[in-house]
Design a protein around this motif. Sequence first.
Motif, PDB file in Angstrom:
ATOM      1  N   LEU A 119     -26.274  27.134  36.701  1.00  0.00           N
ATOM      2  CA  LEU A 119     -25.585  26.416  37.842  1.00  0.00           C
ATOM      3  C   LEU A 119     -24.106  26.731  37.955  1.00  0.00           C
ATOM      4  N   ASP A 120     -23.525  26.974  36.856  1.00  0.00           N
ATOM      5  CA  ASP A 120     -22.076  27.523  36.694  1.00  0.00           C
ATOM      6  C   ASP A 120     -22.089  29.025  37.370  1.00  0.00           C
ATOM      7  N   TYR A 121     -23.222  29.819  36.941  1.00  0.00           N
ATOM      8  CA  TYR A 121     -23.194  30.946  37.452  1.00  0.00           C
ATOM      9  C   TYR A 121     -23.161  31.078  38.732  1.00  0.00           C
ATOM     10  N   VAL A 122     -23.920  30.104  39.479  1.00  0.00           N
ATOM     11  CA  VAL A 122     -24.242  30.149  40.790  1.00  0.00           C
ATOM     12  C   VAL A 122     -22.915  29.635  41.505  1.00  0.00           C
ATOM     13  N   ASN A 123     -22.170  28.737  40.982  1.00  0.00           N
ATOM     14  CA  ASN A 123     -21.076  28.119  41.623  1.00  0.00           C
ATOM     15  C   ASN A 123     -20.026  29.390  41.682  1.00  0.00           C
ATOM     16  N   HIS A 124     -19.931  30.082  40.495  1.00  0.00           N
ATOM     17  CA  HIS A 124     -18.954  30.976  40.739  1.00  0.00           C
ATOM     18  C   HIS A 124     -19.156  32.231  41.572  1.00  0.00           C
ATOM     19  N   CYS A 125     -20.478  32.536  41.895  1.00  0.00           N
ATOM     20  CA  CYS A 125     -20.666  33.347  42.973  1.00  0.00           C
ATOM     21  C   CYS A 125     -20.290  32.740  44.369  1.00  0.00           C
ATOM     22  N   LYS A 126     -20.660  31.564  44.645  1.00  0.00           N
ATOM     23  CA  LYS A 126     -20.473  30.846  45.825  1.00  0.00           C
ATOM     24  C   LYS A 126     -18.639  30.903  45.850  1.00  0.00           C
ATOM     25  N   GLU A 127     -18.057  30.629  44.878  1.00  0.00           N
ATOM     26  CA  GLU A 127     -16.498  30.429  44.847  1.00  0.00           C
ATOM     27  C   GLU A 127     -15.944  31.893  45.435  1.00  0.00           C
ATOM     28  N   CYS A 128     -16.522  32.682  44.715  1.00  0.00           N
ATOM     29  CA  CYS A 128     -16.047  34.476  44.975  1.00  0.00           C
ATOM     30  C   CYS A 128     -16.402  34.829  46.230  1.00  0.00           C
ATOM     31  N   CYS A 129     -17.439  34.206  46.810  1.00  0.00           N
ATOM     32  CA  CYS A 129     -17.849  34.590  48.123  1.00  0.00           C
ATOM     33  C   CYS A 129     -17.065  33.826  49.103  1.00  0.00           C
ATOM     34  N   ILE A 130     -16.743  32.711  48.982  1.00  0.00           N
ATOM     35  CA  ILE A 130     -15.695  31.954  49.930  1.00  0.00           C
ATOM     36  C   ILE A 130     -14.189  32.681  49.713  1.00  0.00           C
ATOM     37  N   TYR A 131     -13.782  32.848  48.547  1.00  0.00           N
ATOM     38  CA  TYR A 131     -12.636  33.508  48.339  1.00  0.00           C
ATOM     39  C   TYR A 131     -12.515  34.927  49.290  1.00  0.00           C
ATOM     40  N   ALA A 132     -13.451  35.726  49.091  1.00  0.00           N
ATOM     41  CA  ALA A 132     -13.606  37.206  49.849  1.00  0.00           C
ATOM     42  C   ALA A 132     -13.518  36.858  51.303  1.00  0.00           C
ATOM     43  N   ALA A 133     -14.124  35.705  51.576  1.00  0.00           N
ATOM     44  CA  ALA A 133     -14.206  35.618  53.142  1.00  0.00           C
ATOM     45  C   ALA A 133     -13.137  34.797  53.796  1.00  0.00           C
ATOM     46  N   GLN A 134     -11.990  34.444  52.958  1.00  0.00           N
ATOM     47  CA  GLN A 134     -10.767  33.998  53.588  1.00  0.00           C
ATOM     48  C   GLN A 134      -9.501  34.889  54.157  1.00  0.00           C
ATOM     49  N   GLU A 135      -9.063  34.415  54.846  1.00  0.00           N
ATOM     50  CA  GLU A 135      -8.151  35.593  55.629  1.00  0.00           C
ATOM     51  C   GLU A 135      -6.885  36.231  54.602  1.00  0.00           C
ATOM     52  N   THR A 136      -6.491  35.390  53.718  1.00  0.00           N
ATOM     53  CA  THR A 136      -5.675  35.836  52.648  1.00  0.00           C
ATOM     54  C   THR A 136      -6.202  37.005  51.855  1.00  0.00           C
ATOM     55  N   ALA A 137      -7.669  36.837  51.514  1.00  0.00           N
ATOM     56  CA  ALA A 137      -8.359  37.749  50.755  1.00  0.00           C
ATOM     57  C   ALA A 137      -8.699  39.089  51.615  1.00  0.00           C
ATOM     58  N   ARG A 138      -8.962  38.943  52.968  1.00  0.00           N
ATOM     59  CA  ARG A 138      -9.153  39.978  53.965  1.00  0.00           C
ATOM     60  C   ARG A 138      -7.891  40.850  53.892  1.00  0.00           C
ATOM     61  N   ARG A 139      -6.693  40.409  53.630  1.00  0.00           N
ATOM     62  CA  ARG A 139      -5.670  41.147  53.655  1.00  0.00           C
ATOM     63  C   ARG A 139      -5.506  41.839  52.500  1.00  0.00           C
ATOM     64  N   GLU A 140      -6.158  41.504  51.266  1.00  0.00           N
ATOM     65  CA  GLU A 140      -6.209  42.317  50.206  1.00  0.00           C
ATOM     66  C   GLU A 140      -7.047  43.479  50.300  1.00  0.00           C
ATOM     67  N   SER A 141      -6.930  44.233  49.265  1.00  0.00           N
ATOM     68  CA  SER A 141      -8.156  45.436  49.226  1.00  0.00           C
ATOM     69  C   SER A 141      -9.101  45.015  48.183  1.00  0.00           C
ATOM     70  N   LEU A 142     -10.235  44.441  48.748  1.00  0.00           N
ATOM     71  CA  LEU A 142     -11.234  43.796  47.922  1.00  0.00           C
ATOM     72  C   LEU A 142     -12.357  45.106  47.357  1.00  0.00           C
ATOM     73  N   GLN A 143     -12.750  44.764  46.384  1.00  0.00           N
ATOM     74  CA  GLN A 143     -13.697  45.753  45.823  1.00  0.00           C
ATOM     75  C   GLN A 143     -14.966  45.632  46.355  1.00  0.00           C
TER      76      GLN A 143
END
Length: 721
Positions: A119-143
């Motif tokens: 479940l910890d793995y699943v939650n980390h995937c979820k958190e990274c998905c949420i972060y990458a979808a945020q506007e601040t992350a979109r301004r970065e160069s995401l791999q």
Amino acid sequence: MAQEDSTHLRPSLIKHGGLQKFIDSGKTLSVTVSPRDDSIAVYATSNSHARPSSNSSAEYHPIYMAIPHLPPSGERRTFLTDTSVIFAAAQNLVRVAREESVQIPDTVDGIKAMTKLALDYVNHCKECCIYAAQETARRESLQFDADHYRKLYTCFSLFMVLYMPEGGFEDAPVGDELMDWLNTHYIEPSTEDGDRLSSLDRPWEDETFWHYLTRATLRGLSRASAFFLGVLSQHPSPNLQHLSQRLIPLLTNHPRLHQFAAERDFAVASRRWKDKVKSLRLELDRVPEEDREDGFENWWERFSDIVSILEGRGDSVKRIVSELGGDWKEVCAVWSVFVDTRIRRSDLPDLVEDLLDELPPDPTNLEDVIHSSLFLGRPTQALSQAAELDIWLAAHLVDIMESLQLIDVEPDDSEHSIRDHYILSYAEYMRSDPSLWRLTVDYMSSCSEIGKAMADQVLMHVPLRLHRPKGAHEGETEIAQIHAGQLAGVLKEVIATCFEYKREEVRRMICRIAAQTFMQEKEYGLAVSYCASAEDWPGLGRVVDRVLEDYITEGPETFARLVANMSPVLHSLRAAPGAHGVFLHRLMFAVRFAEFHQRRMMGDLQEAAFDLVAMFREDLAPRSWWAVILSDAVELLQHSQSMLFTNNDAVLFLHKLQEIDMRCAQGAQDDYLAILARTMKGAGEKQIFQRLQVIRLVLARYTARCGVIGVGGRTTQGTVY
């Protein structure tokens, strides 16, 4: 070789049509693999089997640097390091289970702990998905974008739903869990559509109304369904008004497994509920044909579809889901909630196999393909597909799968188990970023002996960064931190890792490498310490030789300063068993010789004299250094204010000088005078022997003074010392 496995060199090393010319030039392509990461260098070199052309030496060929993996950066590196903590906890759980001789699937606590980690793995995937979808992350160069992490999220969470049920629900109906998973990851109908329809006065006139209501029913969204059915109380058709009011309690009171303490109670409630649905169907069928239209839609057909879903008509469910743009996953979830409410996990492969015949997965969509393999009960196949999507997913799934005994643990023809194959592939991917060496070693070390051997190579090629940068101040270097008692930085981590994984030979090798670097940096105390830690006694001898060489080339002041940090190490070595006597003896001489010069320069001449005599009496001084020590003693022998040596000391010096003269007369000058000659900076044989005569004369005078004065130092029991 497949095109996707090819590497194209730019600019071209060989021009189009120039292959034969390249071969005739006596050259061939060579590849060198970097020991630091997984990069390779491709370049042209001479072919040993060919005769190079006369002008080949004048040709220029570039060196191409290639790397099979794009090194992780930004959010990706954070994701890898965060999830590595979970992996480490999983390995600890497995280790404890092995020590207790139990299997994780056989213990309730083991299953709970592994489920928590998954479940910890699943939650980390979820958190990274949420972060990458945020506007601040979109301004970065995401791999990797948010959609990539969303795919990891859906796949890992589906694995948990299908293979890691909550305790006591292993053989329970799976419908509710599948529907929750579907609604979490594939949201339909959209909230935006619901908000827009709810703002209309006559929403049934909108072309999306019935689609929305049907989809909400399929997904078990009883509140949304009840709201829009309530809106139909304003519909011009009295029949629809009546039927919609009858349907609302059926949807809101739909029995679900989690509402009951026993499955038997759930089954009884489901049968009674189905009887009420049949009653509604009878009322619906009695609606006259002419009343089934409202001028915008054949409401009766749409309402009938909803009732068909509640009745659990499989063919209708397939058709309705397909018309709404759904896929086999949605059919499977709806089927297990409305068609066969008692379907279990073990029944899903047969159901899904039948569904895929009519609604096959998208072969170009790896996410969908992985889902189908998991539903079909084919974990090994799912791992292969997961590796194509992201090797991280395959590595962490396979680790849990092996713990749960879902896959074969025996090695294949390559001597790797399935787990080791994917874990090592993931570790090789991380090697593309040398800064992740610690994680790379953690994953490799969790595998068989082959993996541990690979980890050894990674450890031995970690840059230790012990060289002092040009222009750096002493306080800015790692060496300065080590002097301050803080064994900091990479060296500390590497040695700690060797201890953690019991890689003693590797630790010794790294200590030898560190000792060599410290010796180059003239940090002799550290060099000796690491030689001792590596039990590299010949290396210790080389350090001593280097120290004594500094005395010859740089003089006693620099020599004394450089050896100052060696004394504490010497004390610990003398107390430790196993130290090689010959090399320890040489170290003792170097330290004592340095202490002699340090005390002499500080004006502590009496203690300096004791050191000088002790080097002879304790037989510390090598014969090649006798002449040098006697030459250094001249200053103390000529001291006018006090007698620093006893008569016996002076006689001892004379005996050493006499042996030097005798051996030199026998042809052993190189053994006794080579170092003295070097300290005299190129003096010839004549000057060297003149120096010996000076020493003899000074000793003779000192002996005469002792006889005249009658003391020559402290007197004990009538003997002059």
